[in-house]
Design a protein around this motif. Structure first.
Motif, PDB file in Angstrom:
ATOM      1  N   GLN A 154     -19.423   3.536  -6.668  1.00  0.00           N
ATOM      2  CA  GLN A 154     -19.599   3.782  -5.235  1.00  0.00           C
ATOM      3  C   GLN A 154     -20.618   4.901  -5.057  1.00  0.00           C
ATOM      4  OE1 GLN A 154     -16.067   4.140  -2.828  1.00  0.00           O
ATOM      5  NE2 GLN A 154     -15.126   2.313  -3.697  1.00  0.00           N
ATOM      6  N   TYR A 196     -24.438   0.172  -5.599  1.00  0.00           N
ATOM      7  CA  TYR A 196     -23.884  -0.949  -6.347  1.00  0.00           C
ATOM      8  C   TYR A 196     -23.704  -2.197  -5.493  1.00  0.00           C
ATOM      9  CZ  TYR A 196     -21.461  -3.233 -10.148  1.00  0.00           C
ATOM     10  OH  TYR A 196     -21.137  -4.104 -11.162  1.00  0.00           O
ATOM     11  N   ARG A 197     -23.169  -2.044  -4.285  1.00  0.00           N
ATOM     12  CA  ARG A 197     -22.938  -3.217  -3.438  1.00  0.00           C
ATOM     13  C   ARG A 197     -24.248  -3.916  -3.088  1.00  0.00           C
ATOM     14  NH1 ARG A 197     -20.050  -1.289   1.594  1.00  0.00           N
ATOM     15  NH2 ARG A 197     -21.435   0.437   1.164  1.00  0.00           N
ATOM     16  N   VAL A 214     -18.815  -8.667  -1.392  1.00  0.00           N
ATOM     17  CA  VAL A 214     -18.594  -7.472  -2.194  1.00  0.00           C
ATOM     18  C   VAL A 214     -18.220  -6.348  -1.241  1.00  0.00           C
ATOM     19  CG1 VAL A 214     -21.040  -6.784  -2.224  1.00  0.00           C
ATOM     20  CG2 VAL A 214     -19.515  -6.001  -4.047  1.00  0.00           C
ATOM     21  N   ARG A 215     -17.290  -5.492  -1.658  1.00  0.00           N
ATOM     22  CA  ARG A 215     -16.872  -4.385  -0.801  1.00  0.00           C
ATOM     23  C   ARG A 215     -16.341  -3.235  -1.641  1.00  0.00           C
ATOM     24  NH1 ARG A 215     -11.073  -6.038   1.902  1.00  0.00           N
ATOM     25  NH2 ARG A 215     -10.040  -6.574  -0.040  1.00  0.00           N
ATOM     26  N   ASN A 216     -16.395  -2.028  -1.057  1.00  0.00           N
ATOM     27  CA  ASN A 216     -15.785  -0.861  -1.674  1.00  0.00           C
ATOM     28  C   ASN A 216     -14.289  -0.884  -1.411  1.00  0.00           C
ATOM     29  OD1 ASN A 216     -18.163   0.266  -2.658  1.00  0.00           O
ATOM     30  ND2 ASN A 216     -18.469   1.564  -0.870  1.00  0.00           N
ATOM     31  N   GLN A 267     -13.056   1.792  -6.575  1.00  0.00           N
ATOM     32  CA  GLN A 267     -13.531   0.591  -7.249  1.00  0.00           C
ATOM     33  C   GLN A 267     -14.336  -0.262  -6.262  1.00  0.00           C
ATOM     34  OE1 GLN A 267      -9.437  -0.474  -8.080  1.00  0.00           O
ATOM     35  NE2 GLN A 267      -9.902  -0.491 -10.279  1.00  0.00           N
ATOM     36  N   VAL A 268     -14.992  -1.276  -6.801  1.00  0.00           N
ATOM     37  CA  VAL A 268     -15.681  -2.272  -5.997  1.00  0.00           C
ATOM     38  C   VAL A 268     -15.005  -3.614  -6.263  1.00  0.00           C
ATOM     39  CG1 VAL A 268     -17.838  -3.568  -5.737  1.00  0.00           C
ATOM     40  CG2 VAL A 268     -17.892  -1.079  -5.857  1.00  0.00           C
ATOM     41  N   GLU A 269     -14.760  -4.367  -5.189  1.00  0.00           N
ATOM     42  CA  GLU A 269     -14.184  -5.706  -5.305  1.00  0.00           C
ATOM     43  C   GLU A 269     -15.240  -6.714  -4.914  1.00  0.00           C
ATOM     44  OE1 GLU A 269     -10.132  -7.109  -3.705  1.00  0.00           O
ATOM     45  OE2 GLU A 269     -11.593  -7.723  -2.173  1.00  0.00           O
TER      46      GLU A 269
END
Length: 90
Positions: free
Chosen positions: A13, A17-18, A34-36, A41-43
């Motif tokens: 984050q 990255y996203r 994609v989301r924080n 973490q990132v999902e």
């Protein structure tokens, strides 16, 4: 077609990255989002051809340069409602 939920851990984050992940997904022709996460973490949910999903996972370990990925958890999921694009979710 396959649908996979990725949970990406590490320094992911506030390093772009996203945006990077979205660009990779679009280049590979994947759909999803994609989301924080509040955990730091990132999902990402990616839907597409199995080999393209494997490619984005492999790339995710190395890029972007400011990130430091420590772990990627991958879980196959039933394809959610029809997803016909890729986007960043807030």
């Amino acid at each position: 077609m396959q649908a996979v939920k990725l949970t990406i851990s590490g320094k992911v984050q506030k390093v772009g990255y996203r945006n990077w992940f979205e660009a990779q997904a679009l280049e590979l022709g994947l759909n999803g989002y994609v989301r924080n996460l509040p955990t730091g973490q990132v999902e990402a949910v990616v839907v597409g051809e199995k080999d393209k999903i494997q490619m984005i996972i492999q790339r995710s370990w190395k890029e972007p340069s400011l990130a430091n990925v420590e772990n990627i958890e991958s879980v196959e999921i039933a394809t959610p409602q029809i997803i016909d694009d890729f986007k960043i979710v807030k």
